[in-house]
Design a protein around this motif. Sequence first.
Motif, PDB file in Angstrom:
ATOM      1  N   ASP A  30      31.341   5.386 -41.020  1.00 49.86           N
ATOM      2  CA  ASP A  30      31.176   6.582 -40.000  1.00 49.86           C
ATOM      3  C   ASP A  30      31.930   7.833 -40.639  1.00 49.86           C
ATOM      4  O   ASP A  30      31.175   8.813 -40.580  1.00 49.86           O
ATOM      5  N   HIS A  31      33.114   7.947 -41.122  1.00 50.98           N
ATOM      6  CA  HIS A  31      33.593   9.101 -41.499  1.00 50.98           C
ATOM      7  C   HIS A  31      32.898   9.530 -42.930  1.00 50.98           C
ATOM      8  O   HIS A  31      32.664  10.877 -42.726  1.00 50.98           O
ATOM      9  N   ALA A  32      32.627   8.691 -43.593  1.00 52.80           N
ATOM     10  CA  ALA A  32      32.066   9.267 -45.006  1.00 52.80           C
ATOM     11  C   ALA A  32      30.439   9.984 -44.740  1.00 52.80           C
ATOM     12  O   ALA A  32      30.455  11.050 -45.283  1.00 52.80           O
ATOM     13  N   ILE A  33      29.868   9.488 -43.832  1.00 55.18           N
ATOM     14  CA  ILE A  33      28.373   9.889 -43.596  1.00 55.18           C
ATOM     15  C   ILE A  33      28.636  10.860 -42.819  1.00 55.18           C
ATOM     16  O   ILE A  33      27.683  12.048 -42.936  1.00 55.18           O
ATOM     17  N   ALA A  34      29.312  11.079 -41.942  1.00 51.90           N
ATOM     18  CA  ALA A  34      29.698  12.199 -40.808  1.00 51.90           C
ATOM     19  C   ALA A  34      30.129  13.484 -41.729  1.00 51.90           C
ATOM     20  O   ALA A  34      29.774  14.539 -41.398  1.00 51.90           O
ATOM     21  N   GLU A  35      30.945  13.182 -42.539  1.00 55.75           N
ATOM     22  CA  GLU A  35      31.278  14.282 -43.588  1.00 55.75           C
ATOM     23  C   GLU A  35      30.575  14.737 -44.632  1.00 55.75           C
ATOM     24  O   GLU A  35      30.900  15.344 -45.533  1.00 55.75           O
ATOM     25  N   ARG A  36      29.170  13.861 -44.834  1.00 54.93           N
ATOM     26  CA  ARG A  36      28.618  13.985 -46.044  1.00 54.93           C
ATOM     27  C   ARG A  36      29.155  13.649 -47.348  1.00 54.93           C
ATOM     28  O   ARG A  36      28.900  14.457 -48.135  1.00 54.93           O
ATOM     29  N   LYS A  37      30.066  12.672 -47.393  1.00 53.37           N
ATOM     30  CA  LYS A  37      30.689  12.590 -48.496  1.00 53.37           C
ATOM     31  C   LYS A  37      29.838  11.376 -49.371  1.00 53.37           C
ATOM     32  O   LYS A  37      29.306  10.504 -48.567  1.00 53.37           O
ATOM     33  N   PRO A  38      29.755  11.297 -50.715  1.00 49.49           N
ATOM     34  CA  PRO A  38      29.017  10.248 -51.294  1.00 49.49           C
ATOM     35  C   PRO A  38      29.754   8.727 -51.037  1.00 49.49           C
ATOM     36  O   PRO A  38      31.030   8.780 -51.020  1.00 49.49           O
ATOM     37  N   VAL A  39      28.989   7.746 -51.257  1.00 47.46           N
ATOM     38  CA  VAL A  39      29.812   6.510 -50.904  1.00 47.46           C
ATOM     39  C   VAL A  39      29.101   5.722 -52.094  1.00 47.46           C
ATOM     40  O   VAL A  39      27.844   5.713 -52.340  1.00 47.46           O
ATOM     41  N   LEU A  40      30.053   5.045 -52.822  1.00 46.62           N
ATOM     42  CA  LEU A  40      29.647   4.125 -53.904  1.00 46.62           C
ATOM     43  C   LEU A  40      29.661   2.658 -53.420  1.00 46.62           C
ATOM     44  O   LEU A  40      30.755   2.223 -53.214  1.00 46.62           O
ATOM     45  N   ALA A  41      28.643   2.099 -53.029  1.00 55.46           N
ATOM     46  CA  ALA A  41      28.810   0.653 -52.807  1.00 55.46           C
ATOM     47  C   ALA A  41      28.423  -0.483 -53.761  1.00 55.46           C
ATOM     48  O   ALA A  41      27.435  -0.304 -54.312  1.00 55.46           O
ATOM     49  N   ILE A  42      29.176  -1.563 -53.985  1.00 51.35           N
ATOM     50  CA  ILE A  42      29.235  -2.628 -54.888  1.00 51.35           C
ATOM     51  C   ILE A  42      29.322  -3.963 -53.854  1.00 51.35           C
ATOM     52  O   ILE A  42      30.280  -4.067 -53.295  1.00 51.35           O
TER      53      ILE A  42
END
Length: 116
Positions: A30-42
């Motif tokens: 929620d925080h990363a998407i709201a702040e438009r931060k990149p997300v690396l998911a593995i």
Amino acid sequence: MEPSRYGAARHEKTKTLDPARDRTDSAILDHAIAERKPVLAICYGCQILNVHQRGTLVQDISAERPGNEAHGNTDLAAGVKKVTRSMTRRLRWEGRLAKLAGAERVHINKQPSPVD
């Protein structure tokens, strides 16, 4: 994660879940998407990111999608061993992953192959 989050009933093979981890991972996303931060998911991260973005999951590939290849240790036949192999890959030097890795060449895991 809890199958009800993506509109599914719990499959009999679904292992014990960790609701605290689901809540924590969801809060981070929620925080990363709201702040438009990149997300690396593995691995599990890809699964929770998919559900977070309103996707669904297959809880037991062999039961729900007959004919597909074995997936991880849980789908291997009795007595079959899983072998993990690695390979070298070159990253774009100016790319973020190369900067984070501190190298242009990295070792990554290949798809495991069941062997006798």
